[in-house]
Design a protein around this motif. Structure first.
Motif, PDB file in Angstrom:
ATOM      1  N   ASN A 278       0.825  -1.221   0.000  1.00  0.00           N
ATOM      2  CA  ASN A 278       0.000   0.000   0.000  1.00  0.00           C
ATOM      3  C   ASN A 278       0.858   1.269   0.000  1.00  0.00           C
ATOM      4  O   ASN A 278       0.435   2.305   0.491  1.00  0.00           O
ATOM      5  CB  ASN A 278      -0.965   0.013   1.189  1.00  0.00           C
ATOM      6  N   ASP A 279       2.052   1.173  -0.599  1.00  0.00           N
ATOM      7  CA  ASP A 279       2.933   2.337  -0.661  1.00  0.00           C
ATOM      8  C   ASP A 279       3.362   2.664  -2.103  1.00  0.00           C
ATOM      9  O   ASP A 279       4.450   3.170  -2.346  1.00  0.00           O
ATOM     10  CB  ASP A 279       4.159   2.149   0.236  1.00  0.00           C
ATOM     11  N   TRP A 280       2.474   2.389  -3.051  1.00  0.00           N
ATOM     12  CA  TRP A 280       2.724   2.717  -4.449  1.00  0.00           C
ATOM     13  C   TRP A 280       2.637   4.222  -4.631  1.00  0.00           C
ATOM     14  O   TRP A 280       1.869   4.896  -3.955  1.00  0.00           O
ATOM     15  CB  TRP A 280       1.711   2.018  -5.360  1.00  0.00           C
ATOM     16  N   ARG A 281       3.444   4.748  -5.563  1.00  0.00           N
ATOM     17  CA  ARG A 281       3.437   6.188  -5.814  1.00  0.00           C
ATOM     18  C   ARG A 281       3.745   6.480  -7.280  1.00  0.00           C
ATOM     19  O   ARG A 281       4.265   5.628  -7.997  1.00  0.00           O
ATOM     20  CB  ARG A 281       4.448   6.885  -4.915  1.00  0.00           C
ATOM     21  N   VAL A 282       3.405   7.694  -7.691  1.00  0.00           N
ATOM     22  CA  VAL A 282       3.726   8.155  -9.043  1.00  0.00           C
ATOM     23  C   VAL A 282       5.235   8.410  -9.088  1.00  0.00           C
ATOM     24  O   VAL A 282       5.770   9.104  -8.222  1.00  0.00           O
ATOM     25  CB  VAL A 282       2.934   9.435  -9.386  1.00  0.00           C
ATOM     26  N   PRO A 283       5.948   7.842 -10.056  1.00  0.00           N
ATOM     27  CA  PRO A 283       7.405   7.989 -10.103  1.00  0.00           C
ATOM     28  C   PRO A 283       7.857   9.356 -10.614  1.00  0.00           C
ATOM     29  O   PRO A 283       7.113  10.082 -11.265  1.00  0.00           O
ATOM     30  CB  PRO A 283       7.846   6.891 -11.068  1.00  0.00           C
ATOM     31  N   SER A 284       9.104   9.658 -10.336  1.00  0.00           N
ATOM     32  CA  SER A 284       9.762  10.845 -10.894  1.00  0.00           C
ATOM     33  C   SER A 284      10.340  10.482 -12.264  1.00  0.00           C
ATOM     34  O   SER A 284      10.465   9.300 -12.605  1.00  0.00           O
ATOM     35  CB  SER A 284      10.885  11.314  -9.968  1.00  0.00           C
ATOM     36  N   ILE A 285      10.730  11.495 -13.011  1.00  0.00           N
ATOM     37  CA  ILE A 285      11.396  11.245 -14.295  1.00  0.00           C
ATOM     38  C   ILE A 285      12.687  10.468 -14.064  1.00  0.00           C
ATOM     39  O   ILE A 285      12.994   9.531 -14.800  1.00  0.00           O
ATOM     40  CB  ILE A 285      11.679  12.563 -15.048  1.00  0.00           C
ATOM     41  N   SER A 286      13.445  10.806 -13.025  1.00  0.00           N
ATOM     42  CA  SER A 286      14.706  10.090 -12.784  1.00  0.00           C
ATOM     43  C   SER A 286      14.454   8.620 -12.450  1.00  0.00           C
ATOM     44  O   SER A 286      15.258   7.753 -12.814  1.00  0.00           O
ATOM     45  CB  SER A 286      15.537  10.776 -11.705  1.00  0.00           C
ATOM     46  N   GLU A 287      13.347   8.305 -11.798  1.00  0.00           N
ATOM     47  CA  GLU A 287      13.017   6.894 -11.538  1.00  0.00           C
ATOM     48  C   GLU A 287      12.619   6.188 -12.835  1.00  0.00           C
ATOM     49  O   GLU A 287      13.050   5.059 -13.089  1.00  0.00           O
ATOM     50  CB  GLU A 287      11.913   6.793 -10.496  1.00  0.00           C
ATOM     51  N   TYR A 288      11.801   6.830 -13.661  1.00  0.00           N
ATOM     52  CA  TYR A 288      11.471   6.240 -14.968  1.00  0.00           C
ATOM     53  C   TYR A 288      12.744   5.983 -15.777  1.00  0.00           C
ATOM     54  O   TYR A 288      12.837   4.990 -16.495  1.00  0.00           O
ATOM     55  CB  TYR A 288      10.569   7.171 -15.780  1.00  0.00           C
ATOM     56  N   ARG A 289      13.712   6.872 -15.672  1.00  0.00           N
ATOM     57  CA  ARG A 289      14.962   6.721 -16.428  1.00  0.00           C
ATOM     58  C   ARG A 289      15.708   5.432 -16.074  1.00  0.00           C
ATOM     59  O   ARG A 289      16.488   4.934 -16.876  1.00  0.00           O
ATOM     60  CB  ARG A 289      15.886   7.918 -16.196  1.00  0.00           C
ATOM     61  N   THR A 290      15.468   4.877 -14.894  1.00  0.00           N
ATOM     62  CA  THR A 290      16.147   3.630 -14.531  1.00  0.00           C
ATOM     63  C   THR A 290      15.676   2.457 -15.387  1.00  0.00           C
ATOM     64  O   THR A 290      16.388   1.458 -15.496  1.00  0.00           O
ATOM     65  CB  THR A 290      15.969   3.287 -13.034  1.00  0.00           C
ATOM     66  N   ILE A 291      14.492   2.564 -15.992  1.00  0.00           N
ATOM     67  CA  ILE A 291      14.001   1.505 -16.895  1.00  0.00           C
ATOM     68  C   ILE A 291      13.831   2.031 -18.318  1.00  0.00           C
ATOM     69  O   ILE A 291      13.340   1.308 -19.190  1.00  0.00           O
ATOM     70  CB  ILE A 291      12.681   0.880 -16.390  1.00  0.00           C
ATOM     71  N   ASN A 292      14.220   3.278 -18.570  1.00  0.00           N
ATOM     72  CA  ASN A 292      14.063   3.885 -19.895  1.00  0.00           C
ATOM     73  C   ASN A 292      15.222   4.839 -20.161  1.00  0.00           C
ATOM     74  O   ASN A 292      15.036   6.021 -20.364  1.00  0.00           O
ATOM     75  CB  ASN A 292      12.728   4.634 -19.967  1.00  0.00           C
ATOM     76  N   HIS A 293      16.432   4.299 -20.146  1.00  0.00           N
ATOM     77  CA  HIS A 293      17.617   5.131 -20.358  1.00  0.00           C
ATOM     78  C   HIS A 293      18.142   5.020 -21.786  1.00  0.00           C
ATOM     79  O   HIS A 293      18.802   5.923 -22.278  1.00  0.00           O
ATOM     80  CB  HIS A 293      18.706   4.739 -19.358  1.00  0.00           C
ATOM     81  N   SER A 294      17.849   3.906 -22.438  1.00  0.00           N
ATOM     82  CA  SER A 294      18.401   3.653 -23.772  1.00  0.00           C
ATOM     83  C   SER A 294      17.412   2.844 -24.608  1.00  0.00           C
ATOM     84  O   SER A 294      16.407   2.350 -24.106  1.00  0.00           O
ATOM     85  CB  SER A 294      19.704   2.861 -23.643  1.00  0.00           C
ATOM     86  N   LYS A 295      17.733   2.682 -25.874  1.00  0.00           N
ATOM     87  CA  LYS A 295      16.911   1.856 -26.770  1.00  0.00           C
ATOM     88  C   LYS A 295      16.878   0.413 -26.254  1.00  0.00           C
ATOM     89  O   LYS A 295      15.839  -0.239 -26.278  1.00  0.00           O
ATOM     90  CB  LYS A 295      17.482   1.924 -28.190  1.00  0.00           C
ATOM     91  N   ALA A 296      17.994  -0.076 -25.742  1.00  0.00           N
ATOM     92  CA  ALA A 296      18.049  -1.436 -25.187  1.00  0.00           C
ATOM     93  C   ALA A 296      17.099  -1.558 -23.990  1.00  0.00           C
ATOM     94  O   ALA A 296      16.408  -2.571 -23.849  1.00  0.00           O
ATOM     95  CB  ALA A 296      19.471  -1.800 -24.766  1.00  0.00           C
ATOM     96  N   ASP A 297      17.052  -0.525 -23.140  1.00  0.00           N
ATOM     97  CA  ASP A 297      16.109  -0.527 -22.010  1.00  0.00           C
ATOM     98  C   ASP A 297      14.669  -0.583 -22.513  1.00  0.00           C
ATOM     99  O   ASP A 297      13.839  -1.307 -21.968  1.00  0.00           O
ATOM    100  CB  ASP A 297      16.259   0.740 -21.155  1.00  0.00           C
ATOM    101  N   ARG A 298      14.369   0.223 -23.545  1.00  0.00           N
ATOM    102  CA  ARG A 298      12.989   0.244 -24.069  1.00  0.00           C
ATOM    103  C   ARG A 298      12.621  -1.095 -24.701  1.00  0.00           C
ATOM    104  O   ARG A 298      11.486  -1.537 -24.590  1.00  0.00           O
ATOM    105  CB  ARG A 298      12.821   1.414 -25.035  1.00  0.00           C
TER     106      ARG A 298
END
Length: 169
Positions: A74-94
């Motif tokens: 019960n501690d889910w939250r909307v992420p920051s851009i820097s958190e999204y970047r941990t799974i979306n930093h490069s084409k390989a990540d995408r």
């Protein structure tokens, strides 16, 4: 000398594959063991079968997901851009993202799924930041629906959100 160059070339090719093994999945979540972030495997649009109406709806949905105790938490939250970047930093990540996460399968002018994902980052009272998992860019825009101009005049962008939580150690 040729053998050393070949080995260096091989290790460089293997580096992205090694990085991608940091993502561990189960039926409801994807955990990045390197960053300690656990992501909902299903985004808003996949679960609700529609896109968000505006940025504020992210936080209403966050509350609803926490009330439901999605995946037992019960501690889910909307992420920051820097958190999204941990799974979306490069084409390989995408590319890896498409294998690990589920999105709403809709066909629109932008392809399948949401155009972009809202973050918690605000840029003044009327704008917030979002990130594309199609092209990898992050930018800011009006917290209300985003509408295209030019050749796509009047077409609404499909926005979603994927909630995150920190793993307790």
């Amino acid at each position: 000398m040729k053998r050393i160059i070949a080995l260096i070339g091989c290790s460089m090719l293997l580096a992205p594959v090694y990085a991608q093994t940091n993502l561990k999945t189960d039926s409801l979540t994807v955990t990045d063991v390197k960053t300690g972030l656990m992501w909902m495997r299903y985004d808003f649009s996949f679960l609700k079968k529609r896109f968000l109406n505006n940025w504020n709806e992210c936080f209403s949905w966050q509350q609803a997901i926490n009330n439901e105790r999605y995946a037992g938490f019960n501690d889910w939250r909307v992420p920051s851009i820097s958190e999204y970047r941990t799974i979306n930093h490069s084409k390989a990540d995408r590319d890896q993202y498409l294998l690990k996460f589920f999105e709403l399968d809709t066909t629109c002018v932008w392809g399948k799924g949401a155009y972009s994902f809202w973050s918690k980052n605000e840029k003044g009272p009327y704008n917030a930041s979002y990130i594309s998992f199609i092209d990898g860019f992050a930018t800011s825009g009006d917290k209300e629906k985003q509408v295209a101009g030019g050749d796509w005049e009047g077409i609404s962008f499909g926005f979603s959100v994927r909630l995150v939580r920190a793993i307790k150690k």
